[in-house]
Design an enzyme around this catalytic site. Sequence first.
Site, mmCIF file in Angstrom:
data_model
loop_
_atom_site.group_PDB
_atom_site.id
_atom_site.type_symbol
_atom_site.label_atom_id
_atom_site.label_comp_id
_atom_site.label_asym_id
_atom_site.label_seq_id
_atom_site.Cartn_x
_atom_site.Cartn_y
_atom_site.Cartn_z
ATOM 1 N N ARG A 113 11.113 -0.534 12.136
ATOM 2 C CA ARG A 113 9.786 -0.652 12.754
ATOM 3 C C ARG A 113 9.737 -1.883 13.647
ATOM 4 O O ARG A 113 9.922 -3.008 13.169
ATOM 5 C CB ARG A 113 8.706 -0.763 11.663
ATOM 6 N N ARG A 137 -0.824 -8.983 13.342
ATOM 7 C CA ARG A 137 -1.330 -7.928 12.442
ATOM 8 C C ARG A 137 -2.154 -8.551 11.315
ATOM 9 O O ARG A 137 -3.194 -8.000 10.919
ATOM 10 C CB ARG A 137 -0.161 -7.113 11.877
ATOM 11 N N ARG A 173 11.374 -6.390 5.306
ATOM 12 C CA ARG A 173 11.282 -4.943 5.546
ATOM 13 C C ARG A 173 11.793 -4.614 6.949
ATOM 14 O O ARG A 173 12.434 -3.585 7.164
ATOM 15 C CB ARG A 173 9.813 -4.498 5.390
ATOM 16 N N ARG A 205 -9.778 0.964 8.519
ATOM 17 C CA ARG A 205 -9.448 -0.403 8.911
ATOM 18 C C ARG A 205 -10.591 -1.056 9.687
ATOM 19 O O ARG A 205 -10.473 -2.226 10.060
ATOM 20 C CB ARG A 205 -8.204 -0.408 9.783
ATOM 21 N N LYS A 207 0.832 -1.216 0.000
ATOM 22 C CA LYS A 207 0.000 0.000 0.000
ATOM 23 C C LYS A 207 0.863 1.261 0.000
ATOM 24 O O LYS A 207 0.610 2.189 -0.764
ATOM 25 C CB LYS A 207 -0.924 0.031 1.236
HETATM 26 P P1 AMP Z 1 0.646 0.642 8.897
HETATM 27 O O1 AMP Z 1 1.805 1.586 8.755
HETATM 28 O O2 AMP Z 1 -0.522 1.023 8.041
HETATM 29 O O3 AMP Z 1 1.050 -0.798 8.739
HETATM 30 O O4 AMP Z 1 0.133 0.795 10.398
HETATM 31 C C1 AMP Z 1 0.961 0.461 11.508
HETATM 32 C C2 AMP Z 1 0.111 0.354 12.761
HETATM 33 O O5 AMP Z 1 -0.510 1.621 13.035
HETATM 34 C C3 AMP Z 1 -1.035 -0.629 12.708
HETATM 35 O O6 AMP Z 1 -0.620 -1.965 12.999
HETATM 36 C C4 AMP Z 1 -1.969 -0.064 13.765
HETATM 37 O O7 AMP Z 1 -1.485 -0.368 15.067
HETATM 38 C C5 AMP Z 1 -1.818 1.433 13.559
HETATM 39 N N1 AMP Z 1 -2.790 1.937 12.566
HETATM 40 C C6 AMP Z 1 -2.513 2.477 11.335
HETATM 41 N N2 AMP Z 1 -3.644 2.838 10.704
HETATM 42 C C7 AMP Z 1 -4.673 2.513 11.547
HETATM 43 C C8 AMP Z 1 -6.078 2.608 11.465
HETATM 44 N N3 AMP Z 1 -6.690 3.087 10.376
HETATM 45 N N4 AMP Z 1 -6.801 2.179 12.530
HETATM 46 C C9 AMP Z 1 -6.216 1.703 13.638
HETATM 47 N N5 AMP Z 1 -4.890 1.556 13.771
HETATM 48 C C10 AMP Z 1 -4.120 1.948 12.744
#
Ligand code: AMP
Length: 191
Positions: free
Chosen positions: A134, A146, A128, A89, A14
Amino acid sequence: MINIVIFGPPGAGKGTQSELLFKEYDLVHISTGDLFRAHIKGETALGLKAKSYMDKGELVPDEVTIGMLRNKVEENPNAKGFIFDGFPRTTPQAAALDELLESLNTSITTCLSLQVPDEELVARLLNRGKTSGRADDANEDVIRNRLAVYMRETSPLKDFYHEQDKLSDVDGVGTVEEIFQRLCAAINRYA
Ligand code: AMP
């Protein structure tokens, strides 16, 4: 306006594809994960709260996430459109996004759903994790959590967009350029 949701499990690509798409279509890119990471880096109260969920691979509560997203949209009143990366989400987030866009007299153009097999996702995320810094990419248990959270709480949103005739399934395996071309073709069917 063109408003894209880029959708898919962690590791689907994404973020990578959003970077290409926002330039191609002149959109504002909003990644809720990046916003949370910026808050953590800035040691804000919101960052502190989000970190406790992110480190475990859990979702940050809706009220926190929706408020942050709304602020970011409102900071860009002249945008030609948005690409929402990692948001929504949950069903309440998707409903809040529809409502927010409606208040701006616009709507989601299409939801691009990237399809990648689970084992490839785990391999991509572990890889990654070697360079992303991260914490949530470095541990296989957190990665699997996740993916489980995605299956349980996020993947049902495909039905939400399918019912609105806005879901585009896109094969997420291939080169970055191949996948980008597939995504552009899908957007151009709606835009
Ligand atoms: P990402 O960078 O999109 O993989 O997001 C990393 C982490 O941020 C996720 O595992 C969640 O803990 C949190 N997060 C990101 N976007 C959301 C969302 N829309 N709703 C809830 N938690 C989020």
